[in-house]
Design an enzyme around this catalytic site. Structure first.
Site, PDB file in Angstrom:
ATOM      1  N   ASN A 247       0.885  -1.174   0.000  1.00  0.00           N
ATOM      2  CA  ASN A 247       0.000   0.000   0.000  1.00  0.00           C
ATOM      3  C   ASN A 247       0.917   1.217   0.000  1.00  0.00           C
ATOM      4  O   ASN A 247       1.504   1.564   1.026  1.00  0.00           O
ATOM      5  CB  ASN A 247      -0.883  -0.043   1.257  1.00  0.00           C
ATOM      6  CG  ASN A 247      -1.829   1.129   1.334  1.00  0.00           C
ATOM      7  OD1 ASN A 247      -1.793   2.036   0.493  1.00  0.00           O
ATOM      8  ND2 ASN A 247      -2.661   1.138   2.351  1.00  0.00           N
TER       9      ASN A 247
ATOM     10  N   ARG B  18      -2.626  -2.169  -3.331  1.00  0.00           N
ATOM     11  CA  ARG B  18      -3.831  -1.377  -3.119  1.00  0.00           C
ATOM     12  C   ARG B  18      -3.747  -0.171  -4.052  1.00  0.00           C
ATOM     13  O   ARG B  18      -2.804   0.624  -3.962  1.00  0.00           O
ATOM     14  CB  ARG B  18      -3.907  -0.910  -1.673  1.00  0.00           C
ATOM     15  CG  ARG B  18      -5.098  -0.019  -1.466  1.00  0.00           C
ATOM     16  CD  ARG B  18      -5.071   0.647  -0.116  1.00  0.00           C
ATOM     17  NE  ARG B  18      -6.264   1.470   0.011  1.00  0.00           N
ATOM     18  CZ  ARG B  18      -6.331   2.567   0.746  1.00  0.00           C
ATOM     19  NH1 ARG B  18      -5.284   2.964   1.439  1.00  0.00           N
ATOM     20  NH2 ARG B  18      -7.430   3.257   0.814  1.00  0.00           N
TER      21      ARG B  18
ATOM     22  N   HIS C 275     -12.474   3.325   0.240  1.00  0.00           N
ATOM     23  CA  HIS C 275     -12.508   2.369   1.373  1.00  0.00           C
ATOM     24  C   HIS C 275     -13.305   1.114   1.017  1.00  0.00           C
ATOM     25  O   HIS C 275     -13.809   0.419   1.903  1.00  0.00           O
ATOM     26  CB  HIS C 275     -13.164   2.973   2.639  1.00  0.00           C
ATOM     27  CG  HIS C 275     -12.448   4.119   3.253  1.00  0.00           C
ATOM     28  ND1 HIS C 275     -13.108   5.153   3.878  1.00  0.00           N
ATOM     29  CD2 HIS C 275     -11.136   4.402   3.354  1.00  0.00           C
ATOM     30  CE1 HIS C 275     -12.236   6.022   4.350  1.00  0.00           C
ATOM     31  NE2 HIS C 275     -11.013   5.591   4.031  1.00  0.00           N
TER      32      HIS C 275
ATOM     33  N   ARG D  87     -10.238  16.581   6.867  1.00  0.00           N
ATOM     34  CA  ARG D  87     -11.095  16.978   5.737  1.00  0.00           C
ATOM     35  C   ARG D  87     -12.454  17.428   6.247  1.00  0.00           C
ATOM     36  O   ARG D  87     -12.993  16.827   7.180  1.00  0.00           O
ATOM     37  CB  ARG D  87     -11.270  15.802   4.773  1.00  0.00           C
ATOM     38  CG  ARG D  87      -9.992  15.442   4.050  1.00  0.00           C
ATOM     39  CD  ARG D  87     -10.207  14.271   3.114  1.00  0.00           C
ATOM     40  NE  ARG D  87      -9.147  13.298   3.300  1.00  0.00           N
ATOM     41  CZ  ARG D  87      -9.294  11.989   3.156  1.00  0.00           C
ATOM     42  NH1 ARG D  87     -10.461  11.470   2.824  1.00  0.00           N
ATOM     43  NH2 ARG D  87      -8.281  11.175   3.352  1.00  0.00           N
TER      44      ARG D  87
ATOM     45  N   GLU E  29      -7.963  -4.924   5.403  1.00  0.00           N
ATOM     46  CA  GLU E  29      -7.907  -4.722   3.956  1.00  0.00           C
ATOM     47  C   GLU E  29      -6.788  -5.552   3.326  1.00  0.00           C
ATOM     48  O   GLU E  29      -6.910  -6.029   2.201  1.00  0.00           O
ATOM     49  CB  GLU E  29      -7.674  -3.230   3.663  1.00  0.00           C
ATOM     50  CG  GLU E  29      -8.892  -2.383   3.987  1.00  0.00           C
ATOM     51  CD  GLU E  29      -8.548  -0.943   4.333  1.00  0.00           C
ATOM     52  OE1 GLU E  29      -7.990  -0.717   5.435  1.00  0.00           O
ATOM     53  OE2 GLU E  29      -8.836  -0.050   3.529  1.00  0.00           O
TER      54      GLU E  29
END
Ligand code: ADP
Length: 403
Positions: free
Chosen positions: A9, A88, A177, A238, A382
């Site tokens: 990743n 990923r 996600h 964010r 993940e």
């Protein structure tokens, strides 16, 4: 036997990796290279209960990190067991809704999609390039973070904008996600002993980035993140949803440049912006305990907006099996979970206080009371999904060649 998958990743200044047995999910090795591109770059590896940290050697780039990893794998005789590398990849656009063997054409597409994910896709490509150089004989597989959401219906993914912006420029909701929402919904289906196709869930992935997803009959039918990971609920740094008019106000009347607005919305808002303390939920919870009013407000806004998003997704269902919390905050913050559930009593969600206190730090379990609709905490994984899907793709490709 060659049956381990190395999962990579890759971010612009970091590279996370794990060596996984795809059939069982056993993690043999994990590691993280940080501060890539600076002379402060370090790499940390965890193997058999030991943690080893070293400085990265020049030129301190992704290749230096992968080279360090290769030396480690060789020293511990782990290299020969690697079957493939699973990457990923953040943005797969509309083109990629399945695990995909990486070819020159796929890399070109990932590059084209960098328009939609300028921070992520180029970094993902750097990870692919470094892995291809180090493991030239092994297949490389792309698992896209947007893929799970490609099942959304048009009415969920088209914005109320001129239609040609979608047709000609691909401006639509993609969601992110996906691998995490997929994993926790599969796990929740196992908990209630149903096949995923028979289940309806809402999942809340709450980490630095946060997203809520409506999963109907095992498929994503709506999600809170959008064209970019800026839409939806408030996050660590964010803003999530705001009135788009604020952008014009900042530019037209307050002298902000567009680049400054972008930085404010992506890096200076959310928990950090409201608390003016930190983007780290733990630090804000501590400050709230110490009676810091802005920290309290940040937690209230964060929880309220998440609860509102969860409630809004009730429109996707006639029946709902339950709610799932995951991600660093979802898995560990009993305070945030409690605040969210307390706003969802109309949907018949009620917390079991003792269970909610207890289920943290990697535990899976039910945190709702006996009179409540089910609500679980399920740690995400993940990396295991990436390993599993890479392994399955390669097995099906090799079976296809045999027949
Ligand atoms: P990322 O999106 O970068 O993968 P994570 O899923 O690791 O992030 O989540 C990071 C967030 O989880 C941070 O805000 C952190 O404060 C929060 N977190 C981790 N442990 C706890 C805890 N015990 N209590 C509250 N928040 C926590």
């Amino acid at each position: 036997m060659q049956n381990h998958i190395l999962v990579i990743n890759c971010g612009s200044s970091s590279l996370k990796f794990s060596l996984i047995v795809p059939t069982s999910g056993e993690t043999l090795l994990t590691g993280l290279a940080e501060c890539i591109s600076s002379s402060q770059a370090t790499i940390t590896l965890k193997y058999q209960g030991n943690k080893e940290q070293s400085s990265l050697s020049a030129p301190y780039d992704h290749q230096s990190a992968i080279n360090h990893l290769v030396t480690f794998l060789t020293k511990h005789q782990l290299s020969d067991d690697i079957y493939a590398i699973g990457h990923r990849i953040v943005h797969g656009g509309e083109k990629y809704c399945q695990p995909t063997l990486i070819t020159e054409q796929v890399k070109n597409s990932i590059q084209e999609l960098a328009q939609l994910a300028p921070l992520h896709n180029p970094a993902n490509l750097q990870g692919i390039a470094a892995a291809e150089q180090a493991f030239s004989s092994l297949p490389q597989v792309a698992i896209f973070d947007t893929a799970f959401h490609q099942s959304m219906p048009e009415h969920a993914y088209i914005y109320g904008l001129p239609y040609h912006l979608y047709q000609q420029h691909g401006i639509r909701k993609y969601g992110f996600h996906g691998t995490s929402h997929y994993f926790v919904s599969q796990q929740a289906a196992k908990i209630i002993n149903k096949s995923p196709e028979q289940c309806n869930f809402i999942s809340a992935h709450l980490g630095n980035g946060c997203s809520i997803t409506a999963i109907k009959n095992g498929h994503s039918v709506d999600t809170s993140l959008g064209l970019t990971p800026l839409e939806g609920v408030m996050m660590g740094t964010r803003s999530g949803d705001i009135d788009p008019g604020i952008i014009f106000h900042l530019v037209d009347h307050l002298g902000y440049s567009l680049a400054e607005v972008k930085t404010v919305l992506n890096k200076k808002s959310g928990l950090l912006g409201v608390s003016e303390l930190s983007n780290d939920c733990r630090a804000i919870e501590q400050a709230a305990l110490d009676n810091n009013q802005q920290a309290k407000l940040a937690l209230q806004i964060f929880s309220y907006r998440i609860a509102k998003s969860i409630a809004s997704f009730s429109v996707c269902f006639e029946q709902l099996d339950g709610l799932i919390f995951t991600g660093g905050i979802g898995e560990n913050s009993n305070l945030i979970r409690s605040m969210i559930l307390s706003s969802l009593s109309l949907l018949n969600f009620h917390e079991d206080k003792a269970a909610n206190q207890d289920i943290r730090f990697g535990k899976t379990g039910l945190i709702s009371s006996s009179r409540s609709r089910s609500c679980w905490v399920i740690p995400t994984n993940e990396e295991w999904v990436i390993a599993q899907q890479s392994y399955q793709l390669l097995n099906s490709l090799s079976k296809g060649k045999e027949t």
